[in-house]
Design a protein around this motif. Sequence first.
Motif, PDB file in Angstrom:
ATOM      1  N   ALA A 173       5.921  -3.625  -4.099  1.00  0.00           N
ATOM      2  CA  ALA A 173       4.794  -3.942  -4.275  1.00  0.00           C
ATOM      3  C   ALA A 173       3.740  -3.284  -3.914  1.00  0.00           C
ATOM      4  CB  ALA A 173       4.565  -4.849  -5.464  1.00  0.00           C
ATOM      5  N   GLN A 174       3.511  -3.514  -2.625  1.00  0.00           N
ATOM      6  CA  GLN A 174       2.644  -2.558  -1.539  1.00  0.00           C
ATOM      7  C   GLN A 174       2.798  -1.576  -1.474  1.00  0.00           C
ATOM      8  OE1 GLN A 174      -0.870  -3.614  -0.008  1.00  0.00           O
ATOM      9  NE2 GLN A 174       0.018  -5.543  -2.158  1.00  0.00           N
ATOM     10  N   THR A 175       4.679  -0.988  -0.932  1.00  0.00           N
ATOM     11  CA  THR A 175       4.630  -0.193  -0.741  1.00  0.00           C
ATOM     12  C   THR A 175       4.812   1.604  -2.250  1.00  0.00           C
ATOM     13  OG1 THR A 175       6.540  -0.583   0.701  1.00  0.00           O
ATOM     14  CG2 THR A 175       7.079   1.470  -0.883  1.00  0.00           C
ATOM     15  N   LEU A 176       4.926   0.841  -3.827  1.00  0.00           N
ATOM     16  CA  LEU A 176       4.912   1.714  -4.699  1.00  0.00           C
ATOM     17  C   LEU A 176       2.806   2.146  -4.958  1.00  0.00           C
ATOM     18  CD1 LEU A 176       7.292  -0.036  -6.896  1.00  0.00           C
ATOM     19  CD2 LEU A 176       7.287   2.451  -5.497  1.00  0.00           C
ATOM     20  N   THR A 224      18.706   7.211   1.999  1.00  0.00           N
ATOM     21  CA  THR A 224      18.878   7.175   3.868  1.00  0.00           C
ATOM     22  C   THR A 224      18.839   5.159   4.025  1.00  0.00           C
ATOM     23  OG1 THR A 224      16.789   7.536   4.829  1.00  0.00           O
ATOM     24  CG2 THR A 224      18.545   8.868   3.975  1.00  0.00           C
ATOM     25  N   GLY A 225      18.183   4.496   3.694  1.00  0.00           N
ATOM     26  CA  GLY A 225      18.041   2.716   4.055  1.00  0.00           C
ATOM     27  C   GLY A 225      16.310   2.961   5.076  1.00  0.00           C
ATOM     28  N   LYS A 226      15.932   4.483   5.593  1.00  0.00           N
ATOM     29  CA  LYS A 226      14.870   4.336   6.839  1.00  0.00           C
ATOM     30  C   LYS A 226      13.762   4.894   5.764  1.00  0.00           C
ATOM     31  CE  LYS A 226      19.005   6.245   9.409  1.00  0.00           C
ATOM     32  NZ  LYS A 226      19.317   7.945   9.753  1.00  0.00           N
ATOM     33  N   PHE A 227      12.933   4.397   7.145  1.00  0.00           N
ATOM     34  CA  PHE A 227      11.588   3.707   7.139  1.00  0.00           C
ATOM     35  C   PHE A 227      11.310   3.008   5.639  1.00  0.00           C
ATOM     36  CE2 PHE A 227      12.831   7.244   9.943  1.00  0.00           C
ATOM     37  CZ  PHE A 227      12.236   7.102  10.599  1.00  0.00           C
ATOM     38  N   LEU A 228      11.672   2.152   5.274  1.00  0.00           N
ATOM     39  CA  LEU A 228      11.718   1.350   4.361  1.00  0.00           C
ATOM     40  C   LEU A 228      10.907  -0.050   4.865  1.00  0.00           C
ATOM     41  CD1 LEU A 228      13.547   1.997   1.626  1.00  0.00           C
ATOM     42  CD2 LEU A 228      11.086   2.297   1.152  1.00  0.00           C
ATOM     43  N   PRO A 229      10.352  -0.370   4.406  1.00  0.00           N
ATOM     44  CA  PRO A 229       9.611  -2.333   5.028  1.00  0.00           C
ATOM     45  C   PRO A 229      11.176  -3.160   4.795  1.00  0.00           C
ATOM     46  CG  PRO A 229       8.528  -1.721   3.569  1.00  0.00           C
ATOM     47  CD  PRO A 229       9.167  -0.785   2.884  1.00  0.00           C
ATOM     48  N   PRO A 230      10.613  -4.536   5.245  1.00  0.00           N
ATOM     49  CA  PRO A 230      11.636  -5.067   4.489  1.00  0.00           C
ATOM     50  C   PRO A 230      11.929  -5.329   3.613  1.00  0.00           C
ATOM     51  CG  PRO A 230      10.838  -5.738   6.368  1.00  0.00           C
ATOM     52  CD  PRO A 230       9.927  -4.480   6.377  1.00  0.00           C
ATOM     53  N   ASN A 231      12.966  -5.460   2.774  1.00  0.00           N
ATOM     54  CA  ASN A 231      13.338  -5.635   1.420  1.00  0.00           C
ATOM     55  C   ASN A 231      12.767  -6.805   0.839  1.00  0.00           C
ATOM     56  OD1 ASN A 231      13.638  -5.123  -1.163  1.00  0.00           O
ATOM     57  ND2 ASN A 231      16.325  -5.687  -1.072  1.00  0.00           N
ATOM     58  N   ASP A 248       4.819  -4.870   9.014  1.00  0.00           N
ATOM     59  CA  ASP A 248       5.315  -4.963  10.395  1.00  0.00           C
ATOM     60  C   ASP A 248       5.786  -3.332  11.236  1.00  0.00           C
ATOM     61  OD1 ASP A 248       3.253  -6.858  10.248  1.00  0.00           O
ATOM     62  OD2 ASP A 248       5.879  -8.027  10.373  1.00  0.00           O
ATOM     63  N   THR A 249       6.029  -3.109  10.520  1.00  0.00           N
ATOM     64  CA  THR A 249       6.879  -1.303  10.831  1.00  0.00           C
ATOM     65  C   THR A 249       6.101   0.263  10.132  1.00  0.00           C
ATOM     66  OG1 THR A 249       8.157  -1.411   8.934  1.00  0.00           O
ATOM     67  CG2 THR A 249       8.950  -2.577  11.224  1.00  0.00           C
ATOM     68  N   TYR A 250       6.486   0.345  10.842  1.00  0.00           N
ATOM     69  CA  TYR A 250       5.955   2.783  10.665  1.00  0.00           C
ATOM     70  C   TYR A 250       7.196   2.829   9.258  1.00  0.00           C
ATOM     71  CZ  TYR A 250       6.249   7.860  11.607  1.00  0.00           C
ATOM     72  OH  TYR A 250       6.783   9.070  11.829  1.00  0.00           O
ATOM     73  N   THR A 251       6.375   3.257   8.451  1.00  0.00           N
ATOM     74  CA  THR A 251       7.034   3.396   6.967  1.00  0.00           C
ATOM     75  C   THR A 251       6.567   4.742   6.503  1.00  0.00           C
ATOM     76  OG1 THR A 251       5.937   2.615   5.497  1.00  0.00           O
ATOM     77  CG2 THR A 251       7.155   0.985   6.420  1.00  0.00           C
ATOM     78  N   ILE A 252       7.575   5.157   4.842  1.00  0.00           N
ATOM     79  CA  ILE A 252       7.251   6.554   4.723  1.00  0.00           C
ATOM     80  C   ILE A 252       5.502   5.911   4.319  1.00  0.00           C
ATOM     81  CG2 ILE A 252       9.425   6.800   4.178  1.00  0.00           C
ATOM     82  CD1 ILE A 252       8.958   5.181   1.050  1.00  0.00           C
ATOM     83  N   VAL A 253       5.067   5.355   3.786  1.00  0.00           N
ATOM     84  CA  VAL A 253       4.230   4.866   3.178  1.00  0.00           C
ATOM     85  C   VAL A 253       2.906   5.731   4.134  1.00  0.00           C
ATOM     86  CG1 VAL A 253       2.174   3.982   3.050  1.00  0.00           C
ATOM     87  CG2 VAL A 253       4.662   3.309   1.892  1.00  0.00           C
ATOM     88  N   ASP A 254       2.978   5.613   5.837  1.00  0.00           N
ATOM     89  CA  ASP A 254       2.427   5.872   7.456  1.00  0.00           C
ATOM     90  C   ASP A 254       2.666   7.420   6.746  1.00  0.00           C
ATOM     91  OD1 ASP A 254       1.877   3.142   7.917  1.00  0.00           O
ATOM     92  OD2 ASP A 254       3.895   3.373   8.596  1.00  0.00           O
TER      93      ASP A 254
END
Length: 228
Positions: A89-92, A76-83, A151-157
Amino acid sequence: MLKFYFNGAPNPNKVALFLEESGVPFEPVPVDTRKGEQFKSEFLKVNPNGKVPAVDDDGVFVFDSNAILLYLAEKTGKFLPPNSPANRAQTLSWLMFIATGLGPYSGQAVHFKTAAPKDLDYAVNRYLYEAHRHYKILDDHLAAHRYMVGDTYTIVDMALWGWARLASFVLGEEGAAKYANVKRLVDEISARPAASRAIALKDKFTFKAEMDEEARNHMFGHLKTKVA
Ligand SMILES: N[C@@H](CCC(=O)N[C@@H](CS)C(=O)NCC(=O)O)C(=O)O
């Protein structure tokens, strides 16, 4: 339409949160694990591991909560940090840390505290120690960052919220109170309308309430099979 196989437990709740936040249309399909519905052949086609959550996205099957979060976020391209390579790396890293550490250690700590024979202090201590160690790492990270990645709310949160909203259940009130930065983020997420809807989803269905012998036999396969 996407079918969301779920119950009211922490791992399905993370995915319910994403679905409610993103507005992706979905059909909730309750799986009553205390009645053994996770072993039905239709469900095992979607998740051969026989656990919730799982999704059937028009024939694309995804299981394991953090894998589902990543799949849906990328789709969906939603709730990911800027690419960027660093954010990816941090997300994974944090998604794996939560999936392989925070979740399993919390789950085993609860199991040995509440469901196992009472004299297993070694196991209780080991799993609580590891749960605390994971909370401390998360808390130190959140002392310096408002959100887990970027700096945003993402799937990791969202992944963190699934188990961390139950920190006092796992660690006790006093134990959970040590992690004020985790609590700050959990409280922020829990105040979102999507979080209330995610938690309330289970109330639209009837799940077996009793954790009786039938439920234990369905959920704890080791009770019926001796392997050691
Ligand atoms: N690694 C999996 C764990 C899934 C899991 O353990 N789900 C629990 C609910 S939180 C479950 O299905 N329990 C029922 C059972 O073990 O029979 C994930 O993150 O989705």
